[in-house]
Design an enzyme around this catalytic site. Sequence first.
Site, short mmCIF file in Angstrom:
data_model
loop_
_atom_site.label_atom_id
_atom_site.label_comp_id
_atom_site.label_asym_id
_atom_site.label_seq_id
_atom_site.Cartn_x
_atom_site.Cartn_y
_atom_site.Cartn_z
N HIS A 89 37.90 38.64 47.67
CA HIS A 89 37.16 38.60 45.48
C HIS A 89 36.10 39.51 45.37
CE1 HIS A 89 40.83 36.36 45.63
NE2 HIS A 89 40.14 34.77 46.10
N CYS A 132 39.55 43.37 44.16
CA CYS A 132 39.64 43.46 42.26
C CYS A 132 38.10 44.24 41.85
CB CYS A 132 39.91 42.22 41.62
SG CYS A 132 41.77 41.09 41.91
#
Length: 242
Positions: A89, A132
Amino acid sequence: MSSPQPLEEETYDMSGARLALTLCVTKAREGSEADLGALERMFQHLGFESTMKRDPTAQQFQEELEKFQQAIDAREDFVSCAFVVLMAHGLEGRLKGEDERMVELEDLFQALNNKNCRALRAKPKVYIVQACRGEQRDPGEPVTGGHLVMITEESPETIPTHTDTLHVFSTIEGYIAYRHDQEGSYFIQTLVDVFINKRGPILELLTEVTRRMAEAEMVQEGEPKKVNPEIQSTLRKRLYLQ
């Protein structure tokens, strides 16, 4: 007026060892194992010595890159190139370790630059980042119809610190990246398919990855979304993997 001269096709020497390090947070990232399996197939196909580490903490991301650099510099054989795959992430410029702490991507990129890794000096270093880079989502858009001075031509005795590096991000700055719970991330799966089944300089392969991703449509919560990778290159030569 003289006709344009074709570019000299200077290529990187890929006859030596090819080394790869993959660091992947699988915690709360369903589909990660599919990506790891695909990458392992790709590295095996392309003749890389591949190391994979699951669920590193933020500190371990840094430590593993430094260990990778030290191992490369300690080798006595010729090293041609290095790949580093980072999956976690993230937000712009940062990755989240298994311990939920953040690590700066720029700090990770420093480990193998021309200053810090002698064995990779003037040799290609490829970073692939599946994470991301923000929270924006792209719904897509309908399609409708400087002066440089050459200071010297002599071969330089020094080389810039940050050349011979390729950064490949799964999405553009500020946007999220997509991942399927079973099939893995569309970025990694597309990249692996192109790298295994197509031939050409790596930047042309990445153009094909971008084309395929741009043509595809992700559906999230019933809404179609678009996504494309971002490629940042300071390569000085053509890089052929096969």
